[in-house]
Motif scaffolding. Structure first.
Motif, PDB file in Angstrom:
ATOM      1  N   LYS A   1       2.762   5.914  -3.098  1.00 47.77           N
ATOM      2  CA  LYS A   1       3.894   6.706  -3.567  1.00 47.77           C
ATOM      3  C   LYS A   1       3.897   6.781  -5.086  1.00 47.77           C
ATOM      4  O   LYS A   1       4.161   7.849  -5.670  1.00 47.77           O
ATOM      5  CB  LYS A   1       5.196   6.082  -3.060  1.00 47.77           C
TER       6      LYS A   1
ATOM      7  N   ASP B   1       0.822  -1.206   0.000  1.00 51.32           N
ATOM      8  CA  ASP B   1       0.000   0.000   0.000  1.00 51.32           C
ATOM      9  C   ASP B   1       0.860   1.261   0.000  1.00 51.32           C
ATOM     10  O   ASP B   1       0.577   2.226  -0.718  1.00 51.32           O
ATOM     11  CB  ASP B   1      -0.931   0.018   1.217  1.00 51.32           C
ATOM     12  N   GLU B   2       1.920   1.255   0.795  1.00 50.64           N
ATOM     13  CA  GLU B   2       2.802   2.419   0.883  1.00 50.64           C
ATOM     14  C   GLU B   2       3.473   2.708  -0.454  1.00 50.64           C
ATOM     15  O   GLU B   2       3.519   3.861  -0.916  1.00 50.64           O
ATOM     16  CB  GLU B   2       3.864   2.187   1.956  1.00 50.64           C
ATOM     17  N   GLU B   3       3.974   1.662  -1.114  1.00 46.61           N
ATOM     18  CA  GLU B   3       4.619   1.837  -2.414  1.00 46.61           C
ATOM     19  C   GLU B   3       3.600   2.262  -3.467  1.00 46.61           C
ATOM     20  O   GLU B   3       3.890   3.063  -4.362  1.00 46.61           O
ATOM     21  CB  GLU B   3       5.301   0.533  -2.836  1.00 46.61           C
TER      22      GLU B   3
END
Length: 279
Positions: free
Chosen positions: A168, A163-165
């Motif tokens: 981004k 999710d973080e990638e």
């Protein structure tokens, strides 16, 4: 087995779709925010990955009265939010062709697709020509490499990012307000649809063509600041006129009001001209 199933679906649509599906099935899969029964041509719009039909709703009001805009709605979003996502391009093609076939036989039509929508619009057009002998009077493809190009085949896979990638990456391509990307609840609403569509794209295979599949004009649009796309490879899909238009902006350059105005003026001019040639 799969080929026999797809053949059965095509036969079913040819024989029964107009009477059995009717308006209910049409409204489930297709949005039309501005009915124009007097229009001489229809513009069928395909959403980008994770997108819905609402963006194109404005187009139906902006374009001239000679053009009626229909926008494809995929499962897992908008009024179809409770339906499971499609997992293959073939599922998208089968549904869209089945629902739209009778409508597309009524009057001339054109396709517009951005990014993921460019690939789905080509896949649908390809099936319409091979299986039903009809094709658009013009195809407008935006922000995507041709499906068989090395640029697309070698592109990074995104559907399995964390999710973080993922967030981004979304931030880097633009088009999504930053305040939405920092809201976990909002992110969880649109992230599943985006992942599902990217999975379809990444698993979609199309061999390099041994000759043009279509004869209609094809126009490619793209943002100058987007990642490089192999637009020239799209030339292989048609024996007709091929044009590339570049715009200031990145992946979602088409959301810029001035770019949108130019695009819609271009589409109107070319579908009206193509429609006269069609007649």
């Amino acid at each position: 087995m799969r080929r026999r199933l797809h053949a059965a679906v095509r036969l079913f649509c040819d024989d029964w779709a107009p009477g059995l599906f009717g308006d209910i099935q049409m409204e489930k899969v297709i949005s039309c925010f501005q009915r124009r029964p007097e229009a001489v041509v229809r513009l069928i719009c395909f959403p980008w990955a994770g997108g819905g039909s609402l963006h194109y709703g404005r187009w139906g009001k902006i374009l001239s009265s000679s053009v009626e805009v229909l926008s494809v709605k995929l499962p897992g979003r908008e009024s179809r939010s409770k339906e499971p996502f499609f997992v293959s391009m073939q599922q998208i093609v089968d549904e869209v062709v089945c629902v739209l076939l009778a409508t597309l036989k009524e009057k001339p039509f054109a396709f517009f697709g951005h990014s993921f929508g460019a690939l789905t619009s080509f896949a649908v057009a390809d099936t319409l020509k091979k299986s039903h002998g009809i094709e658009p009077i013009h195809i407008f493809l935006s922000g995507a490499s041709a499906p068989y190009s090395e640029t697309r085949i070698q592109a990074s896979k995104r559907s399995h990012l964390s999710d973080e990638e993922f967030i981004k990456w979304l931030s880097s391509i633009g088009g999504t307000p930053p305040e939405l990307l920092t809201n976990p609840e909002v992110v969880q609403l649109f992230l599943p649809a985006l992942r599902a569509d990217l999975h379809v794209v990444e698993s979609y295979r199309c061999n390099r063509l041994d000759g043009p599949r279509l004869s209609c004009p094809v126009t490619c649009f793209d943002g100058k600041d987007d990642i490089p796309h192999d637009l020239q490879a799209w030339k292989d899909i048609t024996s007709g006129e091929f044009t590339v238009r570049m715009f200031d902006g990145s992946h979602f350059y088409l959301k810029d009001p001035e770019n949108e105005r130019i695009i819609l003026d271009y589409i109107t001019k070319h579908v009206e001209t193509s429609e006269m040639d069609y007649l």
